[in-house]
Design a protein around this motif. Sequence first.
Motif, PDB file in Angstrom:
ATOM      1  N   MET A   1      36.105  -1.147  60.010  1.00  0.00           N
ATOM      2  CA  MET A   1      37.330  -0.791  59.319  1.00  0.00           C
ATOM      3  C   MET A   1      38.512  -1.292  60.144  1.00  0.00           C
ATOM      4  O   MET A   1      38.563  -1.092  61.333  1.00  0.00           O
ATOM      5  N   TYR A  24      43.223  -1.357  54.451  1.00  0.00           N
ATOM      6  CA  TYR A  24      41.921  -0.799  54.776  1.00  0.00           C
ATOM      7  C   TYR A  24      40.854  -1.715  54.208  1.00  0.00           C
ATOM      8  O   TYR A  24      40.870  -2.008  53.035  1.00  0.00           O
ATOM      9  N   VAL A  26      36.951  -1.618  53.780  1.00  0.00           N
ATOM     10  CA  VAL A  26      35.736  -0.833  53.902  1.00  0.00           C
ATOM     11  C   VAL A  26      34.653  -1.593  53.167  1.00  0.00           C
ATOM     12  O   VAL A  26      34.710  -1.755  51.960  1.00  0.00           O
ATOM     13  N   GLY A  27      33.681  -2.058  53.892  1.00  0.00           N
ATOM     14  CA  GLY A  27      32.616  -2.822  53.255  1.00  0.00           C
ATOM     15  C   GLY A  27      33.187  -4.068  52.627  1.00  0.00           C
ATOM     16  O   GLY A  27      33.908  -4.829  53.261  1.00  0.00           O
ATOM     17  N   GLU A 186      30.899   4.915  52.263  1.00  0.00           N
ATOM     18  CA  GLU A 186      30.407   5.584  53.460  1.00  0.00           C
ATOM     19  C   GLU A 186      29.011   5.088  53.830  1.00  0.00           C
ATOM     20  O   GLU A 186      28.708   4.863  55.001  1.00  0.00           O
ATOM     21  N   GLN A 189      29.323   1.666  55.337  1.00  0.00           N
ATOM     22  CA  GLN A 189      29.878   1.730  56.686  1.00  0.00           C
ATOM     23  C   GLN A 189      28.820   2.093  57.713  1.00  0.00           C
ATOM     24  O   GLN A 189      28.839   1.600  58.822  1.00  0.00           O
ATOM     25  N   LYS A 190      27.894   2.971  57.343  1.00  0.00           N
ATOM     26  CA  LYS A 190      26.846   3.402  58.256  1.00  0.00           C
ATOM     27  C   LYS A 190      25.857   2.296  58.561  1.00  0.00           C
ATOM     28  O   LYS A 190      25.208   2.310  59.574  1.00  0.00           O
TER      29      LYS A 190
END
Length: 191
Positions: A1, A24, A26-27, A186, A189-190
Amino acid sequence: MRKTAFLGEPRSTPNIFVLLTSTYNVGKIGLKSKISSSGIWSTHMQVSKKENLIQVVKFVLFSASAGIIQALTFTLLNELLQLPYWPCYLIALTLSVLWNFTLNREFTFKSATNVPKAMLKIAIYYAIFTPLSTWWGDALTNMGWNEYIVLFGTMLINMATEFLVCRFIVYRDSMNTNQRAQRSAEKAQKQ
């Protein structure tokens, strides 16, 4: 990020004006936001080519399911009740719009936007599309065109134009904001 921020104060006003710009990533989904002290919140979604393609495919599949609802409703009203073209079309269109709106909001555009506001934007689109398509449908069938050819041609025009309205007007600033999209982000991101 990745996050970046800019704070600035224009010289033209005595009030403190703070402009915060954040990006931002994210992915594979990008989100650009601007927040000002005046309370203006502007969001511009950036989606990858792959995400755009996925949106088109989902929209077409959900529109096909709405098309089945529209065609079945139209056929029942046309064949069983033998109503004229326009009431068959309007009733069938209304049912398919509600179905399509619900599925595309949740799954295609993954939007958490205000439902009444989004529905109002779709209603404005249909306030233009419906009279025009009812007019040309009625005119073409009165000229001897087959009702089903007119219906399916109109449905194709509707699908293409509604996608553009949804993508660039209705959900432009709220794509990938619902809980489903947040969970996907989420999870990405993991990994």
